[in-house]
Design a protein around this motif. Structure first.
Motif, PDB file in Angstrom:
ATOM      1  N   ASN A  16       0.886  -1.154   0.000  1.00 36.35           N
ATOM      2  CA  ASN A  16       0.000   0.000   0.000  1.00 36.35           C
ATOM      3  C   ASN A  16       0.926   1.206   0.000  1.00 36.35           C
ATOM      4  O   ASN A  16       1.634   1.457   0.969  1.00 36.35           O
ATOM      5  CB  ASN A  16      -0.903  -0.007   1.229  1.00 36.35           C
ATOM      6  N   LEU A  17       0.953   1.932  -1.116  1.00 37.06           N
ATOM      7  CA  LEU A  17       1.926   2.989  -1.357  1.00 37.06           C
ATOM      8  C   LEU A  17       1.240   4.340  -1.510  1.00 37.06           C
ATOM      9  O   LEU A  17       0.230   4.451  -2.219  1.00 37.06           O
ATOM     10  CB  LEU A  17       2.693   2.665  -2.651  1.00 37.06           C
ATOM     11  N   ASP A  18       1.781   5.363  -0.838  1.00 34.73           N
ATOM     12  CA  ASP A  18       1.405   6.740  -1.133  1.00 34.73           C
ATOM     13  C   ASP A  18       2.342   7.186  -2.244  1.00 34.73           C
ATOM     14  O   ASP A  18       3.525   7.413  -2.023  1.00 34.73           O
ATOM     15  CB  ASP A  18       1.563   7.628   0.095  1.00 34.73           C
ATOM     16  N   GLY A  21       3.860  13.086  -4.259  1.00 33.08           N
ATOM     17  CA  GLY A  21       4.949  13.807  -3.597  1.00 33.08           C
ATOM     18  C   GLY A  21       6.125  12.880  -3.350  1.00 33.08           C
ATOM     19  O   GLY A  21       6.546  12.136  -4.226  1.00 33.08           O
ATOM     20  N   THR A  22       6.643  12.894  -2.125  1.00 29.18           N
ATOM     21  CA  THR A  22       7.684  11.938  -1.733  1.00 29.18           C
ATOM     22  C   THR A  22       6.992  10.631  -1.409  1.00 29.18           C
ATOM     23  O   THR A  22       6.201  10.565  -0.468  1.00 29.18           O
ATOM     24  CB  THR A  22       8.469  12.452  -0.507  1.00 29.18           C
ATOM     25  N   ILE A  23       7.243   9.595  -2.219  1.00 27.95           N
ATOM     26  CA  ILE A  23       6.508   8.343  -2.043  1.00 27.95           C
ATOM     27  C   ILE A  23       6.824   7.710  -0.691  1.00 27.95           C
ATOM     28  O   ILE A  23       7.922   7.886  -0.152  1.00 27.95           O
ATOM     29  CB  ILE A  23       6.753   7.354  -3.199  1.00 27.95           C
ATOM     30  N   ALA A  24       5.852   6.986  -0.152  1.00 26.83           N
ATOM     31  CA  ALA A  24       6.019   6.331   1.144  1.00 26.83           C
ATOM     32  C   ALA A  24       5.178   5.069   1.180  1.00 26.83           C
ATOM     33  O   ALA A  24       4.025   5.068   0.755  1.00 26.83           O
ATOM     34  CB  ALA A  24       5.594   7.271   2.270  1.00 26.83           C
ATOM     35  N   THR A  25       5.751   4.007   1.707  1.00 24.93           N
ATOM     36  CA  THR A  25       5.039   2.748   1.872  1.00 24.93           C
ATOM     37  C   THR A  25       4.291   2.785   3.197  1.00 24.93           C
ATOM     38  O   THR A  25       4.889   3.001   4.249  1.00 24.93           O
ATOM     39  CB  THR A  25       6.016   1.565   1.846  1.00 24.93           C
ATOM     40  N   ARG A  26       2.981   2.570   3.138  1.00 25.62           N
ATOM     41  CA  ARG A  26       2.178   2.520   4.354  1.00 25.62           C
ATOM     42  C   ARG A  26       2.270   1.148   5.019  1.00 25.62           C
ATOM     43  O   ARG A  26       2.362   1.042   6.229  1.00 25.62           O
ATOM     44  CB  ARG A  26       0.715   2.822   4.043  1.00 25.62           C
ATOM     45  N   ASP A  27       2.190   0.109   4.189  1.00 23.34           N
ATOM     46  CA  ASP A  27       2.252  -1.257   4.703  1.00 23.34           C
ATOM     47  C   ASP A  27       2.673  -2.150   3.550  1.00 23.34           C
ATOM     48  O   ASP A  27       2.394  -1.842   2.379  1.00 23.34           O
ATOM     49  CB  ASP A  27       0.896  -1.696   5.254  1.00 23.34           C
ATOM     50  N   SER A  28       3.350  -3.257   3.877  1.00 25.27           N
ATOM     51  CA  SER A  28       3.802  -4.155   2.818  1.00 25.27           C
ATOM     52  C   SER A  28       4.257  -5.471   3.419  1.00 25.27           C
ATOM     53  O   SER A  28       4.468  -5.583   4.620  1.00 25.27           O
ATOM     54  CB  SER A  28       4.965  -3.530   2.032  1.00 25.27           C
ATOM     55  N   ALA A  29       4.421  -6.455   2.557  1.00 26.15           N
ATOM     56  CA  ALA A  29       5.045  -7.729   2.905  1.00 26.15           C
ATOM     57  C   ALA A  29       5.901  -8.148   1.721  1.00 26.15           C
ATOM     58  O   ALA A  29       5.485  -7.994   0.560  1.00 26.15           O
ATOM     59  CB  ALA A  29       3.994  -8.799   3.205  1.00 26.15           C
ATOM     60  N   ASN A  30       7.082  -8.636   1.991  1.00 31.77           N
ATOM     61  CA  ASN A  30       8.061  -9.067   0.995  1.00 31.77           C
ATOM     62  C   ASN A  30       8.450  -7.921   0.046  1.00 31.77           C
ATOM     63  O   ASN A  30       8.710  -8.138  -1.124  1.00 31.77           O
ATOM     64  CB  ASN A  30       7.583 -10.288   0.202  1.00 31.77           C
TER      65      ASN A  30
END
Length: 111
Positions: A16-18, A21-30
């Motif tokens: 789940n990626l924002d 702007g400056t990209i940021a991962t909200r949550d992830s696996a692998n």
């Protein structure tokens, strides 16, 4: 990992990626990291490589302030064992590539 028969297992990733702007991962696996390749174009790198580049992904997303959204894993040439390129677009606009928030993806294959 789930087993589908002799010598066939499946695993994968999710993110789940924002992507605005400056990209940021909200949550992830692998997922070991993300790269912003320009407007609406992102690379997701895997923590554990896939056994081959024949995996599948499903994506979704939303362009800021618009309800028009199309997203995809960017074709076989951009599916690697260690990463995948994803793009987001508003096909009603020119140029179509747009930053998404959120951009989501899930992938399955021989991990």
């Amino acid at each position: 990992m789930s087993s589908f028969g002799p010598n066939h297992t499946t695993g994968g990733f999710f993110i789940n990626l924002d992507g605005s702007g400056t990209i940021a991962t909200r949550d992830s696996a692998n997922v070991s990291g993300t790269t912003d390749n320009g407007t609406g174009n992102y690379t997701v790198s895997f923590s554990s490589n896939c056994a081959n580049d024949d995996y599948c992904i499903a994506t979704g997303g939303r362009q800021d302030s618009a309800n028009i959204a199309n997203s995809w894993g960017d074709g076989p040439g951009n599916y690697a064992t260690s990463s995948v390129v994803m793009k987001g677009a508003n096909t009603a606009e020119t140029p179509p590539l747009r930053d998404y928030d959120p951009l989501t993806a899930v992938g399955h294959g021989d991990w």
